[in-house]
Design a protein around this motif. Structure first.
Motif, PDB file in Angstrom:
ATOM      1  N   PRO A   1     -18.509  37.255  64.896  1.00 15.02           N
ATOM      2  CA  PRO A   1     -17.463  37.400  65.912  1.00 15.02           C
ATOM      3  C   PRO A   1     -17.116  38.857  66.196  1.00 15.02           C
ATOM      4  O   PRO A   1     -17.065  39.679  65.271  1.00 15.02           O
ATOM      5  CB  PRO A   1     -16.260  36.677  65.295  1.00 15.02           C
ATOM      6  N   PRO A   2     -16.864  39.194  67.469  1.00 18.30           N
ATOM      7  CA  PRO A   2     -16.431  40.564  67.795  1.00 18.30           C
ATOM      8  C   PRO A   2     -15.148  40.946  67.071  1.00 18.30           C
ATOM      9  O   PRO A   2     -14.945  42.108  66.730  1.00 18.30           O
ATOM     10  CB  PRO A   2     -16.217  40.507  69.311  1.00 18.30           C
ATOM     11  N   ARG A   3     -14.277  39.975  66.837  1.00 19.94           N
ATOM     12  CA  ARG A   3     -13.004  40.258  66.170  1.00 19.94           C
ATOM     13  C   ARG A   3     -13.229  40.861  64.785  1.00 19.94           C
ATOM     14  O   ARG A   3     -12.415  41.643  64.295  1.00 19.94           O
ATOM     15  CB  ARG A   3     -12.184  38.964  66.063  1.00 19.94           C
ATOM     16  N   LEU A   4     -14.351  40.508  64.150  1.00 18.28           N
ATOM     17  CA  LEU A   4     -14.663  41.022  62.818  1.00 18.28           C
ATOM     18  C   LEU A   4     -15.616  42.200  62.874  1.00 18.28           C
ATOM     19  O   LEU A   4     -16.283  42.528  61.893  1.00 18.28           O
ATOM     20  CB  LEU A   4     -15.240  39.898  61.958  1.00 18.28           C
ATOM     21  N   GLY A   5     -15.707  42.826  64.045  1.00 14.13           N
ATOM     22  CA  GLY A   5     -16.526  44.025  64.185  1.00 14.13           C
ATOM     23  C   GLY A   5     -17.988  43.759  64.450  1.00 14.13           C
ATOM     24  O   GLY A   5     -18.778  44.692  64.566  1.00 14.13           O
ATOM     25  N   GLY A   6     -18.381  42.501  64.552  1.00 11.41           N
ATOM     26  CA  GLY A   6     -19.774  42.172  64.814  1.00 11.41           C
ATOM     27  C   GLY A   6     -20.690  42.394  63.635  1.00 11.41           C
ATOM     28  O   GLY A   6     -21.909  42.295  63.767  1.00 11.41           O
ATOM     29  N   ASN A   7     -20.140  42.680  62.455  1.00 10.57           N
ATOM     30  CA  ASN A   7     -20.983  42.945  61.287  1.00 10.57           C
ATOM     31  C   ASN A   7     -20.688  42.009  60.123  1.00 10.57           C
ATOM     32  O   ASN A   7     -21.171  42.225  59.027  1.00 10.57           O
ATOM     33  CB  ASN A   7     -20.835  44.402  60.840  1.00 10.57           C
ATOM     34  N   ARG A   8     -19.884  40.987  60.358  1.00  9.76           N
ATOM     35  CA  ARG A   8     -19.614  39.987  59.334  1.00  9.76           C
ATOM     36  C   ARG A   8     -19.881  38.611  59.920  1.00  9.76           C
ATOM     37  O   ARG A   8     -19.383  38.272  60.994  1.00  9.76           O
ATOM     38  CB  ARG A   8     -18.166  40.079  58.867  1.00  9.76           C
ATOM     39  N   SER A   9     -20.695  37.827  59.252  1.00  4.00           N
ATOM     40  CA  SER A   9     -21.018  36.496  59.765  1.00  4.00           C
ATOM     41  C   SER A   9     -20.181  35.439  59.054  1.00  4.00           C
ATOM     42  O   SER A   9     -19.945  35.518  57.848  1.00  4.00           O
ATOM     43  CB  SER A   9     -22.507  36.191  59.584  1.00  4.00           C
ATOM     44  N   ILE A  10     -19.727  34.462  59.843  1.00  9.49           N
ATOM     45  CA  ILE A  10     -18.988  33.325  59.302  1.00  9.49           C
ATOM     46  C   ILE A  10     -19.470  32.071  60.018  1.00  9.49           C
ATOM     47  O   ILE A  10     -20.221  32.139  61.002  1.00  9.49           O
ATOM     48  CB  ILE A  10     -17.454  33.486  59.466  1.00  9.49           C
ATOM     49  N   GLY A  11     -19.044  30.921  59.560  1.00  7.61           N
ATOM     50  CA  GLY A  11     -19.479  29.668  60.153  1.00  7.61           C
ATOM     51  C   GLY A  11     -19.022  29.517  61.589  1.00  7.61           C
ATOM     52  O   GLY A  11     -17.890  29.872  61.935  1.00  7.61           O
ATOM     53  N   VAL A  12     -19.889  29.006  62.429  1.00  7.58           N
ATOM     54  CA  VAL A  12     -19.578  28.882  63.852  1.00  7.58           C
ATOM     55  C   VAL A  12     -18.328  28.046  64.090  1.00  7.58           C
ATOM     56  O   VAL A  12     -17.549  28.304  65.011  1.00  7.58           O
ATOM     57  CB  VAL A  12     -20.781  28.290  64.623  1.00  7.58           C
ATOM     58  N   PHE A  13     -18.080  27.044  63.227  1.00  9.30           N
ATOM     59  CA  PHE A  13     -16.922  26.182  63.432  1.00  9.30           C
ATOM     60  C   PHE A  13     -15.624  26.829  62.957  1.00  9.30           C
ATOM     61  O   PHE A  13     -14.550  26.251  63.120  1.00  9.30           O
ATOM     62  CB  PHE A  13     -17.141  24.834  62.747  1.00  9.30           C
ATOM     63  N   ALA A  14     -15.730  28.032  62.380  1.00  9.62           N
ATOM     64  CA  ALA A  14     -14.539  28.807  62.038  1.00  9.62           C
ATOM     65  C   ALA A  14     -14.220  29.825  63.126  1.00  9.62           C
ATOM     66  O   ALA A  14     -13.338  30.660  62.952  1.00  9.62           O
ATOM     67  CB  ALA A  14     -14.735  29.525  60.706  1.00  9.62           C
ATOM     68  N   THR A  15     -14.946  29.757  64.253  1.00  9.66           N
ATOM     69  CA  THR A  15     -14.783  30.714  65.343  1.00  9.66           C
ATOM     70  C   THR A  15     -14.643  29.980  66.675  1.00  9.66           C
ATOM     71  O   THR A  15     -14.780  28.758  66.745  1.00  9.66           O
ATOM     72  CB  THR A  15     -16.000  31.648  65.448  1.00  9.66           C
ATOM     73  N   ARG A  16     -14.415  30.761  67.711  1.00 14.72           N
ATOM     74  CA  ARG A  16     -14.405  30.237  69.076  1.00 14.72           C
ATOM     75  C   ARG A  16     -15.608  30.762  69.857  1.00 14.72           C
ATOM     76  O   ARG A  16     -15.569  30.854  71.081  1.00 14.72           O
ATOM     77  CB  ARG A  16     -13.107  30.612  69.781  1.00 14.72           C
TER      78      ARG A  16
ATOM     79  N   PRO B   1     -19.105  31.091  71.846  1.00 13.15           N
ATOM     80  CA  PRO B   1     -19.648  30.168  72.849  1.00 13.15           C
ATOM     81  C   PRO B   1     -20.918  29.431  72.428  1.00 13.15           C
ATOM     82  O   PRO B   1     -21.252  28.416  73.036  1.00 13.15           O
ATOM     83  CB  PRO B   1     -19.940  31.084  74.042  1.00 13.15           C
ATOM     84  N   ASN B   2     -21.626  29.921  71.404  1.00 16.57           N
ATOM     85  CA  ASN B   2     -22.879  29.264  71.007  1.00 16.57           C
ATOM     86  C   ASN B   2     -22.590  28.075  70.100  1.00 16.57           C
ATOM     87  O   ASN B   2     -22.930  28.035  68.936  1.00 16.57           O
ATOM     88  CB  ASN B   2     -23.832  30.261  70.337  1.00 16.57           C
ATOM     89  N   ARG B   3     -21.954  27.076  70.714  1.00 21.97           N
ATOM     90  CA  ARG B   3     -21.571  25.863  70.009  1.00 21.97           C
ATOM     91  C   ARG B   3     -22.564  24.754  70.354  1.00 21.97           C
ATOM     92  O   ARG B   3     -23.294  24.857  71.339  1.00 21.97           O
ATOM     93  CB  ARG B   3     -20.159  25.455  70.407  1.00 21.97           C
TER      94      ARG B   3
END
Length: 248
Positions: free
Chosen positions: A76-91, A93-95
């Motif tokens: 996510p951009p909110r995390l600087g684009g350098n930390r990955s987390i689960g897609v279902f913990a984000t908003r 678009p690649n859902r």
């Protein structure tokens, strides 16, 4: 089981490009759009009573996101684009089904000749976005003051935005042509610092985003440990402005 979703309408938005769109709705109150509905969903009687609501949920499709192999983790951009987390913990678009959900302010229910369309603001919707459904926002059920999200605990920190004199004059001229107040919209968008967070502010680098049929170009300025944005130009779109696009 499978289901087919039929769009009931489309968004006519000030955001003609993805880069620079607020990362959440409600962050740019000056961002306005119109929700146009297809027959038979545009019948005025289907919207009777909606004028009593101040806000709406808009369900939509991320129509410009390219469908590919499912990715369980995103950056996510909110995390600087350098930390990955689960897609279902984000908003992001690649859902799996590219479904989006936004809260917007309802400014007007416009009815003409028995047909309705909605004027909204504070949105984060790209021009041409397909609408799947709308629902009224219910404050006592939807606003949960005890809720928390430690990934995104607070709104983005805002940075100063200024205009060069030529850019300010161009902004005023284009505002008159479009019948839109561009300066507050540009200020609200750029104050959120739309550059990818892994990039350092570089005064030598020029950025641009598209609003309506305009290229809005800016660069960053640095003063000690702080930085801000200076808008360089607000011009009708040309091919000589190198755009920075975002993947999310």
């Amino acid at each position: 089981m499978s289901f087919t979703l039929e769009p009931i309408g489309v968004v006519q938005s000030c955001f003609s490009g993805k880069f620079g769109i607020p990362r959440q709705s409600g962050l740019a109150s000056a961002a306005r759009a119109v929700l146009e509905f297809y027959p038979p969903f545009d019948q005025a009687e289907a919207f009777s009573g909606l004028e009593e609501c101040s806000h709406l949920w808009v369900e939509f499709i991320f129509h410009q996101f390219k469908v590919g192999e499912f990715r369980p983790r995103v950056r996510p951009p909110r995390l600087g684009g350098n930390r990955s987390i689960g897609v279902f913990a984000t908003r992001a678009p690649n859902r799996p089904n590219r479904l989006g959900l936004s809260v917007v302010r309802l400014d007007q229910v416009e009815v003409r000749q028995g047909k309705a369309r909605l004027h909204i603001s504070g949105h984060d919707l790209l021009d041409g976005t397909p609408i799947i459904d709308i629902k009224p926002y219910v404050p006592y059920a939807d606003a949960l003051p005890q809720s928390h999200n430690s990934i995104a605990p607070a709104p983005p920190t805002l940075i100063p935005v200024r205009f060069s004199q030529p850019a300010l004059e161009q902004c005023q001229n284009e505002s008159a042509r479009l019948g839109q107040a561009l300066q507050p919209l540009i200020e609200q968008l750029l104050a959120q610092d739309p550059r990818p967070q892994y990039q350092q502010p570089d005064p030598e680098r020029r950025y641009a985003m598209t609003l309506f049929d305009l290229d809005v170009a800016w660069h960053y300025w640095l003063e000690g440990e702080s930085h801000g944005v200076e808008v360089c130009s607000v011009r009708r779109q040309t091919s000589d402005v190198r755009r920075l696009t975002s993947d999310v």
